[in-house]
Scaffold this active site. Structure first.
Site, PDB file in Angstrom:
ATOM      1  N   ASN A  10     -13.196   5.408  11.729  1.00  0.00           N
ATOM      2  CA  ASN A  10     -13.574   5.606  10.313  1.00  0.00           C
ATOM      3  C   ASN A  10     -13.702   7.271  10.362  1.00  0.00           C
ATOM      4  O   ASN A  10     -14.535   7.716  10.885  1.00  0.00           O
ATOM      5  CB  ASN A  10     -15.109   5.234  10.210  1.00  0.00           C
ATOM      6  CG  ASN A  10     -15.320   5.348   8.721  1.00  0.00           C
ATOM      7  OD1 ASN A  10     -14.845   6.035   7.742  1.00  0.00           O
ATOM      8  ND2 ASN A  10     -16.703   4.942   8.658  1.00  0.00           N
ATOM      9  N   TRP A  11     -12.476   7.743   9.660  1.00  0.00           N
ATOM     10  CA  TRP A  11     -12.709   9.196   9.377  1.00  0.00           C
ATOM     11  C   TRP A  11     -13.463   9.865   8.522  1.00  0.00           C
ATOM     12  O   TRP A  11     -13.517  11.012   8.042  1.00  0.00           O
ATOM     13  CB  TRP A  11     -11.107   9.637   9.335  1.00  0.00           C
ATOM     14  CG  TRP A  11     -10.601   9.621  10.619  1.00  0.00           C
ATOM     15  CD1 TRP A  11     -11.049   9.201  11.814  1.00  0.00           C
ATOM     16  CD2 TRP A  11      -9.111   9.563  10.726  1.00  0.00           C
ATOM     17  NE1 TRP A  11     -10.079   9.379  12.953  1.00  0.00           N
ATOM     18  CE2 TRP A  11      -8.831   9.559  12.303  1.00  0.00           C
ATOM     19  CE3 TRP A  11      -7.900   9.985   9.896  1.00  0.00           C
ATOM     20  CZ2 TRP A  11      -7.482   9.595  12.600  1.00  0.00           C
ATOM     21  CZ3 TRP A  11      -6.635   9.955  10.668  1.00  0.00           C
ATOM     22  CH2 TRP A  11      -6.462   9.894  12.070  1.00  0.00           C
ATOM     23  N   HIS A  96     -20.369   0.346   3.759  1.00  0.00           N
ATOM     24  CA  HIS A  96     -20.873   1.117   4.704  1.00  0.00           C
ATOM     25  C   HIS A  96     -22.138   1.666   4.277  1.00  0.00           C
ATOM     26  O   HIS A  96     -22.388   2.160   3.349  1.00  0.00           O
ATOM     27  CB  HIS A  96     -19.786   2.408   4.946  1.00  0.00           C
ATOM     28  CG  HIS A  96     -19.941   2.949   6.259  1.00  0.00           C
ATOM     29  ND1 HIS A  96     -20.945   3.943   6.341  1.00  0.00           N
ATOM     30  CD2 HIS A  96     -19.510   3.115   7.631  1.00  0.00           C
ATOM     31  CE1 HIS A  96     -21.131   4.572   7.744  1.00  0.00           C
ATOM     32  NE2 HIS A  96     -20.047   3.888   8.342  1.00  0.00           N
ATOM     33  N   GLU A 169     -23.790  -1.855  12.545  1.00  0.00           N
ATOM     34  CA  GLU A 169     -24.153  -0.358  12.665  1.00  0.00           C
ATOM     35  C   GLU A 169     -25.653  -0.029  12.221  1.00  0.00           C
ATOM     36  O   GLU A 169     -25.954   0.140  11.256  1.00  0.00           O
ATOM     37  CB  GLU A 169     -23.086   0.426  11.635  1.00  0.00           C
ATOM     38  CG  GLU A 169     -21.875   0.170  11.980  1.00  0.00           C
ATOM     39  CD  GLU A 169     -20.892   1.428  11.418  1.00  0.00           C
ATOM     40  OE1 GLU A 169     -20.047   1.877  12.027  1.00  0.00           O
ATOM     41  OE2 GLU A 169     -20.982   1.925  10.161  1.00  0.00           O
ATOM     42  N   GLY A 175     -24.125   8.756  13.756  1.00  0.00           N
ATOM     43  CA  GLY A 175     -24.068  10.268  13.624  1.00  0.00           C
ATOM     44  C   GLY A 175     -25.203  10.922  14.451  1.00  0.00           C
ATOM     45  O   GLY A 175     -25.340  12.102  14.341  1.00  0.00           O
ATOM     46  N   SER A 216     -22.312   6.339  17.075  1.00  0.00           N
ATOM     47  CA  SER A 216     -22.555   7.282  18.141  1.00  0.00           C
ATOM     48  C   SER A 216     -21.757   6.909  19.407  1.00  0.00           C
ATOM     49  O   SER A 216     -22.157   7.157  20.441  1.00  0.00           O
ATOM     50  CB  SER A 216     -23.911   7.670  18.209  1.00  0.00           C
ATOM     51  OG  SER A 216     -24.289   8.416  17.088  1.00  0.00           O
ATOM     52  N   GLY A 237     -16.753   6.687  14.764  1.00  0.00           N
ATOM     53  CA  GLY A 237     -16.831   7.820  13.661  1.00  0.00           C
ATOM     54  C   GLY A 237     -16.442   9.085  14.412  1.00  0.00           C
ATOM     55  O   GLY A 237     -15.411   9.139  14.534  1.00  0.00           O
ATOM     56  N   GLY A 238     -17.599   9.779  14.518  1.00  0.00           N
ATOM     57  CA  GLY A 238     -17.134  11.049  15.254  1.00  0.00           C
ATOM     58  C   GLY A 238     -16.133  11.016  16.327  1.00  0.00           C
ATOM     59  O   GLY A 238     -15.316  11.922  16.361  1.00  0.00           O
TER      60      GLY A 238
HETATM   61  P1  13P Z   1     -20.300   7.929  14.538  1.00  0.00           P
HETATM   62  O1  13P Z   1     -19.525   7.329  15.384  1.00  0.00           O
HETATM   63  O2  13P Z   1     -20.113   9.320  14.030  1.00  0.00           O
HETATM   64  O3  13P Z   1     -21.738   7.658  14.727  1.00  0.00           O
HETATM   65  O4  13P Z   1     -20.169   6.985  12.928  1.00  0.00           O
HETATM   66  C1  13P Z   1     -20.414   5.680  13.169  1.00  0.00           C
HETATM   67  C2  13P Z   1     -19.809   4.958  11.977  1.00  0.00           C
HETATM   68  O5  13P Z   1     -20.449   5.341  10.800  1.00  0.00           O
HETATM   69  C3  13P Z   1     -18.623   4.275  11.900  1.00  0.00           C
HETATM   70  O6  13P Z   1     -18.445   3.633  10.613  1.00  0.00           O
END
Ligand code: 13P
Length: 255
Positions: A10-11, A96, A169, A175, A216, A237-238
Site C-alpha cells: 500500500n503506497w 483503510h 490493521e 506507521g 509496521s 506500507g512503509g
Molecule cells: P505501515 O506498514 O507503514 O505501518 O502501514 C501499514 C498500512 O497501513 C498498510 O495499509
C-alpha cells in the site's frame, strides 16, 4: 506446494507519479524470477494505468486504495469498482483506517463499497479492520473486531469463488515503527476467523477468505509472522516503498 499467501503493498499518498513509476519498475526487476504466492501493489489512482503497463506480463497484480459504491453518476471525485477493473485492478483496499480517520468513512459506507466490489467478477476487496489504542488498552479489541466485521459484511451473499481479504490493521501499530507482537496478531486473527466462521460457515471461510496483517511490518520483524496460524499474508506500507526491503518482506512470507 506453492504458497497461497499474499503480500500487498500500500503506497498510500507517499509518491508522485514519477516516483511511483520508478518504484514499480524497480520492483518488477527485483521480483523478475519470483514465483511464489501472490503479490499486489496499490499505487495512487493517477498512477494505476502506468503501473498497470509496467506490471503487465508479471506475477504482480494491481490494486487500488479506495472505491466508491455507486457505479456511475454525479459523484464528483469518486471512482467506481467497474472503473477500477477497467484500469486493470484485481484488488482494492476498502475502509483503510486512514480513510476512517481523515475522511470520516464508516462501516455503513464500507459495507456498500464491499458490495459494489463483489459485484465485479474479478475484483477482490481488501477490507481493513482493527482497533485503536484506547480500545486495545481497555480490552475491547475482540468486541471491536467482531462489530466491524458484522457491520462490514453482514448480509453479503458470497458466491462461487469470490474472494474477500480481511486486513487486520491495529491502528496504533500503523506507521509507528513497531509491529504488534506476533502472538497478539495470531490471537486477533483467531477472533476474526471465528467471527467469519460464525457468519458464513467454515467451508466458505476456508474457500473464500484470507486474513492478513498490516502495521509496521519490515524485513526485521517479518520473521515472527511467517508461521502463525490463520495468517494468510501481509499488507505493507512503509517497507513497500523500497524495492529491496519489500523483496525481503515478501520472500520471508511467500515460500
Ligand atoms: P505501515 O506498514 O507503514 O505501518 O502501514 C501499514 C498500512 O497501513 C498498510 O495499509
Amino acid at each position: 506446494m506453492k504458497s497461497d499467501k499474499i503480500v500487498i503493498a500500500n503506497w498510500k499518498m507517499k509518491l508522485n507519479l514519477a516516483q511511483t513509476v520508478d518504484l514499480a519498475k524497480k520492483i518488477k526487476t527485483k521480483f523478475k524470477n519470483f514465483n511464489k504466492g501472490e503479490l499486489a501493489i496499490c499505487p495512487n489512482f493517477i498512477s494505476l494505468l502506468e503501473v498497470g503497463k509496467i506490471l503487465k506480463d508479471t506475477n504482480i497484480a494491481l490494486g487500488a486504495q479506495d472505491v466508491f459504491w455507486e457505479e456511475l453518476g454525479a459523484y464528483t471525485g469518486e471512482i467506481s469498482a467497474s472503473m477500477l477493473v477497467e484500469a486493470g485492478c484485481s484488488y482494492v483496499i476498502v475502509g483503510h483506517s486512514e480513510r476512517r480517520q481523515f475522511l470520516m468513512e464508516n462501516y455503513e459506507m464500507i459495507h456498500k463499497e464491499i458490495k459494489a466490489v463483489l459485484a465485479q467478477e474479478d475484483l477482490t476487496p481488501i477490507v481493513c479492520i482493527g482497533e485503536n489504542w484506547e480500545e486495545r488498552k481497555t480490552d475491547r479489541r475482540d468486541f471491536v473486531l467482531f462489530d466491524q466485521l458484522q457491520q462490514a459484511l453482514s448480509g453479503l451473499n458470497i458466491v462461487g469463488d469470490q474472494k474477500i481479504i480481511i486486513a487486520y490493521e491495529p491502528i496504533w501499530a500503523i506507521g509507528s515503527g513497531t509491529a504488534i507482537e506476533p502472538a497478539e496478531a495470531e490471537y486477533a486473527h483467531k477472533i476474526i476467523k471465528l467471527t467469519l466462521n460464525d457468519m458464513f460457515g467454515m467451508k466458505t471461510v476456508d474457500n473464500n477468505f484470507k486474513i492478513i496483517y498490516g502495521g509496521s511490518i519490515n524485513s526485521e520483524n517479518v520473521k515472527g509472522f511467517t508461521n502463525l496460524e490463520n495468517m494468510d499474508g501481509l499488507l505493507v506500507g512503509g517497507a513497500s516503498l523500497d524495492a529491496n526491503e519489500f523483496y525481503k518482506v515478501a520472500s520471508a512470507i511467500l515460500k
